[in-house]
Design a protein around this motif. Structure first.
Motif, short mmCIF file in Angstrom:
data_model
loop_
_atom_site.label_atom_id
_atom_site.label_comp_id
_atom_site.label_asym_id
_atom_site.label_seq_id
_atom_site.Cartn_x
_atom_site.Cartn_y
_atom_site.Cartn_z
N SER A 188 52.13 47.39 36.92
CA SER A 188 51.40 46.77 35.86
C SER A 188 50.49 45.77 36.69
O SER A 188 49.33 45.63 36.03
N TYR A 189 50.51 45.72 37.88
CA TYR A 189 49.50 44.92 38.64
C TYR A 189 48.39 45.94 38.87
O TYR A 189 47.19 45.66 38.79
N ASN A 190 48.85 47.29 39.44
CA ASN A 190 47.79 48.31 39.85
C ASN A 190 47.29 48.83 38.55
O ASN A 190 45.90 49.33 38.88
N HIS A 191 47.60 48.96 37.37
CA HIS A 191 47.13 49.53 36.29
C HIS A 191 46.86 48.45 35.31
O HIS A 191 46.41 48.80 34.01
N ASN A 192 47.13 47.16 35.57
CA ASN A 192 46.54 46.20 34.77
C ASN A 192 47.14 46.10 33.23
O ASN A 192 46.43 46.48 32.29
N ASN A 194 50.70 44.43 30.63
CA ASN A 194 51.48 43.45 31.06
C ASN A 194 52.92 44.05 31.08
O ASN A 194 53.63 44.79 30.31
N ASN A 220 43.08 45.69 46.96
CA ASN A 220 43.20 45.34 45.49
C ASN A 220 44.54 46.01 44.73
O ASN A 220 44.57 45.85 43.72
#
Ligand SMILES: [Fe+2]
Length: 288
Positions: A188-192, A194, A220
């Motif tokens: 979720s963080y890497n591909h933005n 929720n 990042n």
């Protein structure tokens, strides 16, 4: 044979740890307060030797599940039936509650990437994986659990989301799900996206196991290293998952920078406390 159940009927093992060779002696000597262990199947797919001997002795005292890393269920390479035969032999020896592997591919054209590569999320890939999961389940005579992987890349060809892909594969192949909460968070963080959107889309009755693990931030990206304690955002996501899915067998995966067992037991108690707190709150709101 395991059958698909309503979520309240799913088999429940409690709170477990990955069994690692660093802890073999301590586990036998101290019989720690761990409800069950997950083993890495490939470490024991041999004819003899010390690890298998430890496994047999520890199995006498703890329930187990088997977790594989080499099935490469998403690859276009032919399924490796020699591997599956060995897996079945181990399954009969260990009598685990279930066996799992990853929804990924690990190589093609004879090249092993030694990494768990994500799938392109397409109809063609769904059909391909469903056919292969069905072959594996027929061969093993069991439903299998498929685990979501962490990912750092995506494909231009993908037509749907990862959670839609996982759900479609599980429904059509009638297999079960090992939901790795850390992997959902990392991706979720890497591909933005929720991470709660991901959880909400997963069919509860198919989720038989949770993984928790640690990760590191690098530039990042978040890298799924399994060499750190579980992070606070992953604990928070776990609390949401417990609220949504109810009692699901949960364990900590620690594969590197392995601490003494006593440290993992403290972390496992944190996991237990978070889940039990959620259940108590739910119970109170039901009786209020
Ligand atoms: Fe995992």
């Amino acid at each position: 044979m395991l059958k698909t159940n309503h979520s309240q009927d799913r088999p429940y093992l409690g709170y477990g740890l990955g069994l690692r060779k660093d802890h073999f002696e301590t586990v036998l000597a101290e019989r720690p307060n761990v409800d069950w262990f997950e083993i890495i199947s490939e470490n024991y797919m041999v004819d003899g030797g010390k690890p298998l001997n430890y496994l047999d002795r520890i199995r006498e005292h703890y329930p187990m599940v088997m977790h594989g890393v080499s099935m490469s269920i998403g690859s276009t390479e032919a399924l490796n039936f020699d591997y599956l035969k060995q897996l079945k032999v181990l399954f009969k020896r260990v009598e685990p509650a279930w066996f799992s592997d990853h929804l990924c591919w690990t190589g093609v054209n004879g090249v092993n990437l030694h990494d768990l590569m994500p799938m392109p999320y397409t109809e063609e890939a769904i059909k391909h994986v469903v056919d292969r999961v069905s072959q594996v389940q027929d061969f093993m005579g069991q439903q299998m659990l498929l685990e979501n992987v962490s990912s750092y890349i995506s494909y231009y060809d993908s037509q749907i989301t990862e959670w839609e892909f996982l759900t479609e594969v599980a429904e059509r192949a009638d297999c079960l799900i090992l939901l790795d909460i850390n992997n959902v968070y990392v991706s979720s963080y890497n591909h933005n996206f929720n991470p709660n959107t991901y959880l909400e889309a997963i069919p509860s009755e198919r989720v038989y196991q949770f993984h928790l693990a640690g990760h590191v931030h690098e530039n990042n990206l978040i890298i799924d290293t399994h060499d750190q304690p579980i992070s606070d955002p992953v604990f928070e996501l776990y609390a949401s998952a417990v609220q949504q899915f109810g009692r699901v067998s949960t364990m900590i995966e620690r594969d590197d920078n392995i601490p003494p067992l006593s440290e993992l037991l403290i972390e496992l108690q944190q996991v237990r406390d978070i889940a039990e707190h959620q259940f108590e709150s739910q119970q109170k709101s039901l009786t209020a």
